[in-house]
Scaffold this motif. Structure first.
Motif, PDB file in Angstrom:
ATOM      1  N   PRO A 126       0.831  -1.211   0.000  1.00  0.00           N
ATOM      2  CA  PRO A 126       0.000   0.000   0.000  1.00  0.00           C
ATOM      3  C   PRO A 126       0.865   1.260   0.000  1.00  0.00           C
ATOM      4  CG  PRO A 126      -0.842  -1.600   1.576  1.00  0.00           C
ATOM      5  CD  PRO A 126       0.475  -2.132   1.095  1.00  0.00           C
ATOM      6  N   GLY A 127       0.541   2.191  -0.885  1.00  0.00           N
ATOM      7  CA  GLY A 127       1.289   3.438  -0.969  1.00  0.00           C
ATOM      8  C   GLY A 127       2.589   3.328  -1.732  1.00  0.00           C
ATOM      9  N   GLY A 128       2.945   2.147  -2.223  1.00  0.00           N
ATOM     10  CA  GLY A 128       4.230   1.988  -2.901  1.00  0.00           C
ATOM     11  C   GLY A 128       4.115   1.589  -4.350  1.00  0.00           C
ATOM     12  N   LEU A 129       2.938   1.739  -4.951  1.00  0.00           N
ATOM     13  CA  LEU A 129       2.747   1.292  -6.318  1.00  0.00           C
ATOM     14  C   LEU A 129       3.649   2.040  -7.301  1.00  0.00           C
ATOM     15  CD1 LEU A 129       1.272  -0.286  -8.522  1.00  0.00           C
ATOM     16  CD2 LEU A 129      -0.495   1.492  -8.499  1.00  0.00           C
ATOM     17  N   ALA A 130       3.719   3.357  -7.173  1.00  0.00           N
ATOM     18  CA  ALA A 130       4.517   4.129  -8.132  1.00  0.00           C
ATOM     19  C   ALA A 130       5.980   3.716  -8.084  1.00  0.00           C
ATOM     20  CB  ALA A 130       4.383   5.629  -7.861  1.00  0.00           C
ATOM     21  N   ARG A 131       6.473   3.451  -6.880  1.00  0.00           N
ATOM     22  CA  ARG A 131       7.883   3.095  -6.754  1.00  0.00           C
ATOM     23  C   ARG A 131       8.166   1.725  -7.381  1.00  0.00           C
ATOM     24  NH1 ARG A 131      10.306   4.236  -1.027  1.00  0.00           N
ATOM     25  NH2 ARG A 131       8.673   5.774  -1.347  1.00  0.00           N
ATOM     26  N   LEU A 132       7.299   0.753  -7.106  1.00  0.00           N
ATOM     27  CA  LEU A 132       7.530  -0.567  -7.670  1.00  0.00           C
ATOM     28  C   LEU A 132       7.381  -0.542  -9.190  1.00  0.00           C
ATOM     29  CD1 LEU A 132       8.280  -3.286  -6.427  1.00  0.00           C
ATOM     30  CD2 LEU A 132       5.894  -3.975  -6.695  1.00  0.00           C
ATOM     31  N   THR A 133       6.411   0.223  -9.672  1.00  0.00           N
ATOM     32  CA  THR A 133       6.253   0.374 -11.110  1.00  0.00           C
ATOM     33  C   THR A 133       7.480   1.014 -11.726  1.00  0.00           C
ATOM     34  OG1 THR A 133       3.847   0.595 -10.852  1.00  0.00           O
ATOM     35  CG2 THR A 133       4.787   1.348 -12.924  1.00  0.00           C
ATOM     36  N   SER A 134       8.076   1.977 -11.032  1.00  0.00           N
ATOM     37  CA  SER A 134       9.270   2.637 -11.565  1.00  0.00           C
ATOM     38  C   SER A 134      10.450   1.673 -11.648  1.00  0.00           C
ATOM     39  CB  SER A 134       9.652   3.845 -10.695  1.00  0.00           C
ATOM     40  OG  SER A 134      10.256   3.446  -9.470  1.00  0.00           O
ATOM     41  N   TYR A 135      10.536   0.731 -10.707  1.00  0.00           N
ATOM     42  CA  TYR A 135      11.603  -0.265 -10.779  1.00  0.00           C
ATOM     43  C   TYR A 135      11.445  -1.108 -12.052  1.00  0.00           C
ATOM     44  CZ  TYR A 135      12.427   0.694  -5.794  1.00  0.00           C
ATOM     45  OH  TYR A 135      12.700   1.283  -4.602  1.00  0.00           O
ATOM     46  N   PHE A 136      10.199  -1.501 -12.327  1.00  0.00           N
ATOM     47  CA  PHE A 136       9.975  -2.290 -13.539  1.00  0.00           C
ATOM     48  C   PHE A 136      10.308  -1.494 -14.797  1.00  0.00           C
ATOM     49  CE2 PHE A 136       6.922  -2.929 -17.031  1.00  0.00           C
ATOM     50  CZ  PHE A 136       7.445  -4.110 -17.526  1.00  0.00           C
TER      51      PHE A 136
END
Length: 385
Positions: A322-332
């Motif tokens: 929760p709250g970390g979607l943008a960061r994980l998407t940026s890693y991909f």
């Protein structure tokens, strides 16, 4: 906004032949300018993601969109002096990266609100990839058609993106904020969430660079290998290629949707194997100087791109805290955009190996990457399918 991001990336790629002929840039120079985009994009992704998790999607995405338009203005200045092309491409990468992370998370959250049924997150995440692909397809084709027939092509070819960016800015004003300031912090409010679990790295590392390696070869490398019989239509052919490759990625989405609802891993396996077939066809097209076969190969590479992109975005959405979607998407996205160096790598290696052999080797590497992905993500591992 996502379409504007994709448009800004491919409007330059479609003009590579025109820059070679009109500006006198070498193959090495234009391939380096392609790579400069990725150099800017990766820090843009990584910087914008935590900012949008912390301060909200809207301010970061709108700021990135404004910078995206400024980057296009610099590329227009490059018609008079090639000096402006490198900073223009760098800022294009930075702004597009910020749009991919902040804007992509915004699209997913608007598409799959907290009350949505469980399991819809991967389908919602797919939407940002679809709109980016639409931008890839339409931006390159529009720029190529303008460059072929309009006066002052290195200026006028960029005007549609400025209009699209302005339209996107106006439309985005009606979209609500989905990540209030501070949502990406821990309860103590001081340290960011750790969102990259081992399952994520196992799921994306073997395949992520192929996401853009395949389409970049399809519309940036392959047109120059099969243009012997085009006789003055090289720019239009390059523009058609930039539309066909990501267009196939959009066309394959109904299949990708069905596959990812059944199994995320199956989606990636299908995508990598399709890419392997595309590289094999690309090698044949380069060997026999067949432009039509080159477009077929590009379409197959684009279909593989659409499948693995859906898999990567779906995996990020499914595994994000929760709250970390943008960061994980940026890693991909950061791992995926490493594939943009593929044309430069192939150009460098072509001094010692024939290009058809390099393309055949790429097909073999795609199959090996598929095998590694399956080995690392066997069903018995928790958190994977």
């Amino acid at each position: 906004m996502m379409t504007a991001s994709g448009w800004s990336a491919n409007q330059f790629a479609a003009l590579l032949g025109a820059y070679r002929a009109g500006a006198g840039l070498s193959d090495a120079a234009v391939n380096a300018l392609l790579a400069v985009y990725a150099v800017g994009l990766i820090p843009g992704l990584l910087a914008a993601a935590p900012l949008s998790d912390r301060y909200g999607r809207r301010p970061v995405a709108l700021g990135a969109l404004a910078l995206n338009a400024v980057a296009t203005l610099l590329l227009m200045l490059g018609a008079g002096s090639a000096f402006w092309l490198a900073p223009g491409r760098l800022l294009t990468g930075i702004s597009a990266g910020a749009l991919l992370s902040a804007g992509g998370a915004w699209v997913k959250e608007l598409s799959s609100p907290p009350y949505a049924p469980t399991g819809t997150e991967t389908v919602a995440a797919r939407r940002s990839g679809v709109f980016v692909s639409l931008g890839f397809a339409s931006g390159g084709l529009a720029a190529a058609l303008i460059a072929q027939w309009a006066p002052h092509p290195m200026v006028l070819a960029y005007l549609p993106h400025l209009a699209l960016a302005a339209l996107a800015w106006g439309l985005a004003q009606g979209s609500p904020e989905t990540c209030p300031a501070g949502a990406g912090r821990t309860a103590r409010g001081t340290r960011p969430l750790r969102v990259a679990r081992p399952a994520f790295w196992r799921a994306v590392l073997p395949m992520a660079p192929w996401v853009f390696a395949a389409p970049m070869v399809g519309f940036a490398t392959l047109p120059g290998l099969v243009d012997g019989g085009l006789r003055g239509w090289e720019v239009v052919y390059a523009g058609v290629a930039t539309a066909v490759v990501p267009g196939a990625g959009v066309a394959v989405q109904p299949l990708a949707r069905r596959l990812i609802l059944r199994s995320r891993l199956l989606t990636a396996v299908a995508g990598l194997l399709v890419m392997a077939g595309g590289f094999a066809l690309a090698g044949a097209a380069a060997t026999h100087q067949q432009p039509v076969l080159g477009l077929v190969a590009g379409a197959v590479l684009g279909a593989g791109y659409g499948l693995v992109l859906t898999y990567g975005l779906g995996t990020a959405a499914a595994l994000a805290a929760p709250g970390g979607l943008a960061r994980l998407t940026s890693y991909f996205w950061s791992l995926a955009y490493l594939g943009m160096f593929a044309p430069l790598l192939l150009s460098t290696l072509s001094g010692g190996f024939p290009m058809p052999r390099l393309l055949a080797g790429s097909a073999v590497l795609a199959v090996l990457s598929c095998a590694l992905l399956v080995l690392l993500n066997r069903p018995r591992r928790a958190g994977t399918r």
